[in-house]
Design an enzyme around this catalytic site. Structure first.
Site, PDB file in Angstrom:
ATOM      1  N   SER A  86       0.833  -1.202   0.000  1.00 28.07           N
ATOM      2  CA  SER A  86       0.000   0.000   0.000  1.00 28.07           C
ATOM      3  C   SER A  86       0.864   1.247   0.000  1.00 28.07           C
ATOM      4  CB  SER A  86      -0.934   0.020   1.218  1.00 28.07           C
ATOM      5  OG  SER A  86      -0.189   0.168   2.411  1.00 28.07           O
TER       6      SER A  86
ATOM      7  N   ASP B 183       6.753 -10.217   8.656  1.00 25.43           N
ATOM      8  CA  ASP B 183       7.042  -9.041   9.463  1.00 25.43           C
ATOM      9  C   ASP B 183       8.504  -8.661   9.291  1.00 25.43           C
ATOM     10  OD1 ASP B 183       7.470  -7.157  11.486  1.00 25.43           O
ATOM     11  OD2 ASP B 183       6.260  -8.234  12.954  1.00 25.43           O
ATOM     12  N   VAL B 184       8.781  -7.408   8.945  1.00 30.95           N
ATOM     13  CA  VAL B 184      10.167  -6.989   8.728  1.00 30.95           C
ATOM     14  C   VAL B 184      10.994  -7.057   9.999  1.00 30.95           C
ATOM     15  CG1 VAL B 184       9.617  -5.523   6.750  1.00 30.95           C
ATOM     16  CG2 VAL B 184       9.636  -4.529   9.059  1.00 30.95           C
TER      17      VAL B 184
ATOM     18  N   ASN C 178      11.035   0.608   3.391  1.00 26.65           N
ATOM     19  CA  ASN C 178       9.902   1.521   3.454  1.00 26.65           C
ATOM     20  C   ASN C 178       8.908   1.170   4.559  1.00 26.65           C
ATOM     21  OD1 ASN C 178       7.712   3.407   2.302  1.00 26.65           O
ATOM     22  ND2 ASN C 178       6.768   1.374   2.063  1.00 26.65           N
TER      23      ASN C 178
ATOM     24  N   TYR D 192       7.715   8.222  17.414  1.00 26.69           N
ATOM     25  CA  TYR D 192       7.839   8.024  15.966  1.00 26.69           C
ATOM     26  C   TYR D 192       9.041   8.790  15.422  1.00 26.69           C
ATOM     27  CZ  TYR D 192       6.630   8.316  10.987  1.00 26.69           C
ATOM     28  OH  TYR D 192       6.651   8.257   9.612  1.00 26.69           O
TER      29      TYR D 192
ATOM     30  N   THR E  21      -1.850   8.676   2.252  1.00 30.89           N
ATOM     31  CA  THR E  21      -1.870   7.215   2.297  1.00 30.89           C
ATOM     32  C   THR E  21      -2.686   6.768   3.513  1.00 30.89           C
ATOM     33  OG1 THR E  21       0.055   7.003   3.738  1.00 30.89           O
ATOM     34  CG2 THR E  21       0.481   7.147   1.364  1.00 30.89           C
ATOM     35  N   PRO E  22      -3.081   5.493   3.545  1.00 29.56           N
ATOM     36  CA  PRO E  22      -3.740   4.964   4.755  1.00 29.56           C
ATOM     37  C   PRO E  22      -2.875   5.121   6.005  1.00 29.56           C
ATOM     38  CG  PRO E  22      -4.044   3.457   2.921  1.00 29.56           C
ATOM     39  CD  PRO E  22      -3.064   4.502   2.451  1.00 29.56           C
TER      40      PRO E  22
ATOM     41  N   ASP F 199       5.617  -7.652   2.493  1.00 31.15           N
ATOM     42  CA  ASP F 199       4.573  -7.035   3.297  1.00 31.15           C
ATOM     43  C   ASP F 199       4.036  -8.061   4.284  1.00 31.15           C
ATOM     44  OD1 ASP F 199       2.893  -4.227   2.731  1.00 31.15           O
ATOM     45  OD2 ASP F 199       1.813  -5.693   3.941  1.00 31.15           O
TER      46      ASP F 199
END
Length: 267
Positions: free
Chosen positions: A34, A76-77, A103, A168, A203-204, A55
């Site tokens: 996404s 999961d990264v 990303n 964040y 974006t979402p 993803d």
């Protein structure tokens, strides 16, 4: 057949004839289902670059199922095995690895005193640990092939202070420091490392947290007004910056941070 069997052992979903385009470049893109990640996959494919799309959403398999130039790794990264499977998909499935785009990310809009330890750990796991795992896994394949390009997606939140984004912003600032140090470390091996720092993107990733507010649309308009260009970015605009830094056109650029922010950080 050997390439497909190697990918199968790595737990990768690949379309038939995925190696048909021979020696074209290969990129790994995380958070590919996404927003900016999805747009980045599309821009790479338009250039003929084969892509390993990573993803945690299993729907990504169906999303890319019609494209023989895309292999999908669901995971999961923050888990080491995901990075290993992604690199195996590139090397065993496509024969090489040229580009890594880190990303995938989590977002949190909350005052520090209200931030739980689980929320902090979750942000660090995805935004920083994932970056570390994928870069560490990708570098041997890149250097074996003579070099490559890593593009890490940070944020204006990693460059300037923003209220309610302490946790964040800390993770996004870590991406900048990580990238600059790594750029120096691997320059001699022919690997470039750069950062894209987007402003607000439609974006979402951005819109979903705003749903909890009384008037999400008014909030989005207010956010847009803080950018000198008086709007927020579209995913493709960030993807184009990623594509540039990953490309040969940016061959003398490493260790840099490119704000794609409508002038936000120039204020």
């Amino acid at each position: 057949m050997e390439a497909r069997e190697g990918a199968r052992r790595a737990g990768v979903v690949m379309a038939e004839n995925s190696a048909a385009d021979g020696e074209s470049p290969v990129a790994i893109v995380t958070g590919a289902a996404s927003g900016v990640g999805f747009a980045t996959v599309g821009r790479f494919r338009a250039r003929g670059t084969r892509v390993v799309a990573v993803d945690r959403d299993a729907d990504a398999v169906a999303l890319f199922s019609d494209d023989a130039g895309v292999a999908v790794v669901v995971g999961d990264v923050a888990e080491p095995g995901t990075a290993d499977r992604a690199v195996a998909a590139a090397v065993d499935g496509f024969g090489r690895l040229d580009v890594l785009v880190n990303n995938a990310a989590r977002f949190l809009l909350k005052p520090l005193v209200d931030t739980s330890l689980d929320e902090w750990d979750g942000l660090v796991a995805t935004n920083v640990r994932g970056l570390f795992l994928f870069a560490r896994a990708a570098l041997p394949a890149m250097t074996a092939g003579g070099g490559g390009s890593i593009v890490n997606v940070s944020s204006i939140s990693g460059l300037v202070g923003l209220a309610n984004q302490v946790a964040y912003g800390a993770t996004k600032g870590a991406i900048v420091a990580f990238s600059k140090a790594l750029a120096i470390e691997v320059a001699g091996a022919g690997v470039r490392v750069n950062v894209v720092a987007p402003g607000t993107v439609d974006t979402p990733f951005v819109r979903v947290p705003l749903r909890a507010l009384p008037d999400p649309d008014a909030t989005m308009r207010a956010i847009a007004a803080t950018h000198p260009l008086q709007r927020i970015a579209q995913p493709r605009e960030i993807a184009d910056a990623i594509l540039y830094l990953a490309s040969p056109e940016a061959s003398f650029i490493t260790g840099t941070v490119l704000p794609v922010d409508g002038g936000y950080t120039a204020q």
